[in-house]
Design a protein around this motif. Structure first.
Motif, PDB file in Angstrom:
ATOM      1  N   UNK A   3      50.156  11.286  -3.160  1.00  0.00           N
ATOM      2  CA  UNK A   3      48.871  10.893  -3.748  1.00  0.00           C
ATOM      3  C   UNK A   3      47.744  11.834  -3.340  1.00  0.00           C
ATOM      4  N   UNK A   4      47.758  12.272  -2.079  1.00  0.00           N
ATOM      5  CA  UNK A   4      46.701  13.145  -1.585  1.00  0.00           C
ATOM      6  C   UNK A   4      47.091  14.620  -1.608  1.00  0.00           C
TER       7      UNK A   4
ATOM      8  N   UNK B 216      39.185   7.646   6.113  1.00  0.00           N
ATOM      9  CA  UNK B 216      38.686   7.191   4.814  1.00  0.00           C
ATOM     10  C   UNK B 216      37.928   8.306   4.107  1.00  0.00           C
ATOM     11  N   UNK B 217      37.024   8.987   4.812  1.00  0.00           N
ATOM     12  CA  UNK B 217      36.264  10.085   4.208  1.00  0.00           C
ATOM     13  C   UNK B 217      37.188  11.246   3.809  1.00  0.00           C
ATOM     14  N   UNK B 218      38.215  11.493   4.638  1.00  0.00           N
ATOM     15  CA  UNK B 218      39.158  12.583   4.324  1.00  0.00           C
ATOM     16  C   UNK B 218      39.960  12.257   3.063  1.00  0.00           C
ATOM     17  N   UNK B 219      40.412  10.999   2.915  1.00  0.00           N
ATOM     18  CA  UNK B 219      41.157  10.608   1.719  1.00  0.00           C
ATOM     19  C   UNK B 219      40.280  10.712   0.471  1.00  0.00           C
ATOM     20  N   UNK B 220      39.021  10.310   0.578  1.00  0.00           N
ATOM     21  CA  UNK B 220      38.097  10.427  -0.555  1.00  0.00           C
ATOM     22  C   UNK B 220      37.920  11.889  -0.941  1.00  0.00           C
ATOM     23  N   UNK B 221      37.765  12.750   0.074  1.00  0.00           N
ATOM     24  CA  UNK B 221      37.605  14.190  -0.162  1.00  0.00           C
ATOM     25  C   UNK B 221      38.821  14.769  -0.890  1.00  0.00           C
TER      26      UNK B 221
ATOM     27  N   UNK C 205      41.048  13.052  -2.784  1.00  0.00           N
ATOM     28  CA  UNK C 205      41.142  12.477  -4.133  1.00  0.00           C
ATOM     29  C   UNK C 205      40.195  13.185  -5.097  1.00  0.00           C
ATOM     30  N   UNK C 206      39.033  13.613  -4.596  1.00  0.00           N
ATOM     31  CA  UNK C 206      38.039  14.291  -5.438  1.00  0.00           C
ATOM     32  C   UNK C 206      38.315  15.792  -5.568  1.00  0.00           C
ATOM     33  N   UNK C 207      39.453  16.246  -5.019  1.00  0.00           N
ATOM     34  CA  UNK C 207      39.846  17.646  -5.201  1.00  0.00           C
ATOM     35  C   UNK C 207      39.411  18.570  -4.094  1.00  0.00           C
ATOM     36  N   UNK C 208      38.869  18.041  -3.011  1.00  0.00           N
ATOM     37  CA  UNK C 208      38.425  18.879  -1.907  1.00  0.00           C
ATOM     38  C   UNK C 208      39.557  19.248  -0.973  1.00  0.00           C
ATOM     39  N   UNK C 209      39.206  19.959   0.089  1.00  0.00           N
ATOM     40  CA  UNK C 209      40.207  20.422   1.055  1.00  0.00           C
ATOM     41  C   UNK C 209      40.532  19.363   2.091  1.00  0.00           C
ATOM     42  N   UNK C 210      39.701  18.315   2.171  1.00  0.00           N
ATOM     43  CA  UNK C 210      39.920  17.283   3.171  1.00  0.00           C
ATOM     44  C   UNK C 210      39.306  17.611   4.510  1.00  0.00           C
ATOM     45  N   UNK C 211      38.441  18.620   4.553  1.00  0.00           N
ATOM     46  CA  UNK C 211      37.775  19.009   5.795  1.00  0.00           C
ATOM     47  C   UNK C 211      36.759  17.943   6.180  1.00  0.00           C
ATOM     48  N   UNK C 212      36.804  17.504   7.430  1.00  0.00           N
ATOM     49  CA  UNK C 212      35.946  16.415   7.885  1.00  0.00           C
ATOM     50  C   UNK C 212      34.555  16.937   8.212  1.00  0.00           C
ATOM     51  N   UNK C 213      33.544  16.246   7.660  1.00  0.00           N
ATOM     52  CA  UNK C 213      32.157  16.539   7.986  1.00  0.00           C
ATOM     53  C   UNK C 213      31.657  15.439   8.909  1.00  0.00           C
ATOM     54  N   UNK C 214      31.304  15.817  10.135  1.00  0.00           N
ATOM     55  CA  UNK C 214      30.889  14.829  11.134  1.00  0.00           C
ATOM     56  C   UNK C 214      29.493  14.298  10.808  1.00  0.00           C
ATOM     57  N   UNK C 215      29.471  13.113  10.199  1.00  0.00           N
ATOM     58  CA  UNK C 215      28.203  12.449   9.932  1.00  0.00           C
ATOM     59  C   UNK C 215      28.443  10.945   9.890  1.00  0.00           C
ATOM     60  N   UNK C 216      27.498  10.208  10.454  1.00  0.00           N
ATOM     61  CA  UNK C 216      27.607   8.754  10.484  1.00  0.00           C
ATOM     62  C   UNK C 216      26.733   8.203   9.365  1.00  0.00           C
ATOM     63  N   UNK C 217      27.364   7.687   8.340  1.00  0.00           N
ATOM     64  CA  UNK C 217      26.634   7.123   7.203  1.00  0.00           C
ATOM     65  C   UNK C 217      27.475   6.046   6.557  1.00  0.00           C
TER      66      UNK C 217
ATOM     67  N   UNK D 141      47.594   7.935  12.090  1.00  0.00           N
ATOM     68  CA  UNK D 141      47.764   8.617  10.816  1.00  0.00           C
ATOM     69  C   UNK D 141      47.111   9.992  10.895  1.00  0.00           C
ATOM     70  N   UNK D 142      47.788  10.969  10.358  1.00  0.00           N
ATOM     71  CA  UNK D 142      47.261  12.333  10.327  1.00  0.00           C
ATOM     72  C   UNK D 142      47.255  12.809   8.880  1.00  0.00           C
ATOM     73  N   UNK D 143      46.067  13.114   8.360  1.00  0.00           N
ATOM     74  CA  UNK D 143      45.906  13.624   6.998  1.00  0.00           C
ATOM     75  C   UNK D 143      45.468  15.076   7.108  1.00  0.00           C
ATOM     76  N   UNK D 144      46.400  15.995   6.855  1.00  0.00           N
ATOM     77  CA  UNK D 144      46.086  17.398   7.095  1.00  0.00           C
ATOM     78  C   UNK D 144      45.897  17.623   8.582  1.00  0.00           C
ATOM     79  N   UNK D 145      44.690  18.046   8.968  1.00  0.00           N
ATOM     80  CA  UNK D 145      44.376  18.258  10.381  1.00  0.00           C
ATOM     81  C   UNK D 145      43.532  17.136  10.969  1.00  0.00           C
TER      82      UNK D 145
END
Length: 328
Positions: free
Chosen positions: A73-74, A124-129, A131-143, A204-208
Motif C-alpha cells: 500500500x505504501x 501516521x505522518x509518514x504514511x500520509x506522506x 500515500x500522497x506520493x512523497x518520500x516519507x521523510x519525517x518533518x519534526x513538527x508538533x501539530x 513498526x518501521x516505515x522506510x527509515x
C-alpha cells in the motif's frame, strides 16, 4: 533463599534441641503456615499467562499480515514486530498517550464494546506522506492533523480492520468497524479508568522512520470468549482438516490467479553500438538451433519445453515436454 548456618549456629541449635529448649514439632508447624501472596486490588490479574500468550500469537499473525499489506500500500520497506503483551489498567494506558495522537476507536463486533488502535504520530505522518506520493521523510513538527489527513488515515485504518478479522478467525468471527478517530486521549474513554486491559505493543518501521502501534483490548470486551484464549485450543484449531468445500474454494481461487508465462526463443550478446544501429531486416544470431525446443518460463521457473508455430494466423507455442523439478 534461606541463609546458610555457620558451624557455631548449628552447634547452638543442636544444643537447644538436646536441652529441650526448642521443640522439633514447633519448627514443623512454622513451616506449615500458609505463605501470604500480595494482591493489588487496584490492578487485578484478569488475564492468565496462557491467555496473554494466545493474544501474542494472534497479533504476531496480525503483524505479518500488516507487514504485507503496508508494504504494497505504501510501496516502501515495512517491518512490524510484536514487542510485548501485558495487562494494565485503562488509566495507565490513556495517561501514557501524548497529544496529538491517532486513536482509532474500533467497534469489536460481535463483541460488546470497543478497542483502540493507537498509531504513533511519526508513523501516521509518514504514511500520509507516502500515500500522497512523497518520500516519507519525517518533518519534526508538533501539530494537529488536518481534515484531509484524518480522512486518509481513516481509509488506512479501515483496511487494517480487515486484517484483524483474519488474525482472530481461529477464536471468533469478527466484523470490526471503525467508529471514529480521536486525536485527544481525553475523548477516547471506552471503559472506566480502573478497568483491566490487554495492551499489545508492536514496533513498526516505515522506510527509515520507526514508531509504535498499540492495540488496547479491554477485558470486558473479550470476557465472553476469554476461555477460548488458550494455546491448546489455538493449535487444535490450526490443525483442523480442510473440508471439501474449502478445497474447492481454494481451487477456484487458484484458477483465477494471474501468472506470467514467457517463451525464451534464444539469447544473444551484441554491443551497444550494434543495438543502436539495428534496422528492419537485420539478423541477430541466437544461441539456439532451429529444431531445438525453446524454454517456457512460468513465473520465474522453467516449467515446459515447446516448439514455436502458428495457430489461425496467430503466433503460438506447442508444449512438447514437462520439466520436472530439479531437472532445470
Amino acid at each position: 533463599m534461606s541463609d546458610v548456618l555457620s558451624q557455631s549456629e548449628i552447634d547452638e541449635l543442636l544444643q537447644a534441641l538436646s536441652a529441650g529448649e526448642l521443640d522439633v514439632q514447633d519448627i514443623k508447624e512454622e513451616n506449615k503456615e500458609k505463605k501470604i501472596k500480595k494482591y493489588d486490588f487496584r490492578r487485578p490479574d484478569k488475564f492468565a499467562k496462557d491467555q496473554l500468550r494466545t493474544l501474542q500469537i494472534i497479533h504476531e499473525n496480525f503483524s505479518r499480515l500488516l507487514n504485507t499489506f503496508l508494504s504494497g500500500y505504501l510501496r516502501t520497506y515495512i517491518n512490524v514486530e510484536v514487542i510485548s503483551v501485558e495487562q494494565l489498567t485503562y488509566y495507565e494506558f490513556s495517561n501514557s498517550i501524548s497529544n496529538p495522537a491517532v486513536l482509532g476507536i474500533i467497534n469489536f463486533k460481535p463483541m460488546s464494546g470497543q478497542v483502540i488502535l493507537d498509531i504513533s504520530t511519526d508513523i501516521a505522518f509518514t504514511m500520509i506522506e507516502r500515500v500522497l506520493g512523497g518520500t516519507g521523510k519525517l518533518v519534526k513538527e508538533v501539530r494537529s492533523f488536518t481534515e484531509i489527513e484524518l480522512t486518509l488515515l481513516k481509509k488506512i485504518i479501515i483496511k487494517i480492520n480487515k486484517l484483524l478479522t483474519e488474525s482472530w478467525e481461529n477464536i471468533v468471527e469478527l466484523n470490526p468497524s471503525l467508529d471514529k478517530i480521536e486525536t485527544n486521549s481525553q475523548f477516547a474513554q471506552i471503559v472506566s479508568p480502573n478497568e483491566t486491559i490487554a495492551l499489545i505493543t508492536m514496533s513498526i518501521k516505515v522506510g527509515n522512520i520507526e514508531g509504535l502501534i498499540n492495540i488496547c483490548i479491554p477485558h470486558l470486551v473479550i470476557e465472553p470468549i476469554i476461555q477460548k484464549l488458550s494455546t491448546k485450543l489455538w493449535f487444535s484449531s490450526n490443525n483442523k482438516e480442510i473440508s471439501d468445500s474449502e478445497k474447492k474454494a481454494l481451487q477456484v481461487g487458484l484458477k483465477k490467479a494471474n501468472v506470467e508465462v514467457k517463451a525464451i526463443i534464444g539469447e544473444s550478446t551484441i554491443t551497444v553500438g550494434d543495438f543502436l544501429n539495428l534496422q528492419v531486416g537485420d539478423v541477430i544470431p541466437l544461441n539456439t538451433k532451429i529444431d531445438e525446443d525453446i524454454k517456457i518460463i512460468v513465473g520465474d521457473k522453467l516449467k515446459f519445453l515447446g516448439k514455436p508455430g502458428l495457430k489461425k494466423k496467430n503466433l503460438a507455442i506447442k508444449i512438447t515436454d514437462l520439466v520436472e523439478e530439479g531437472d532445470e
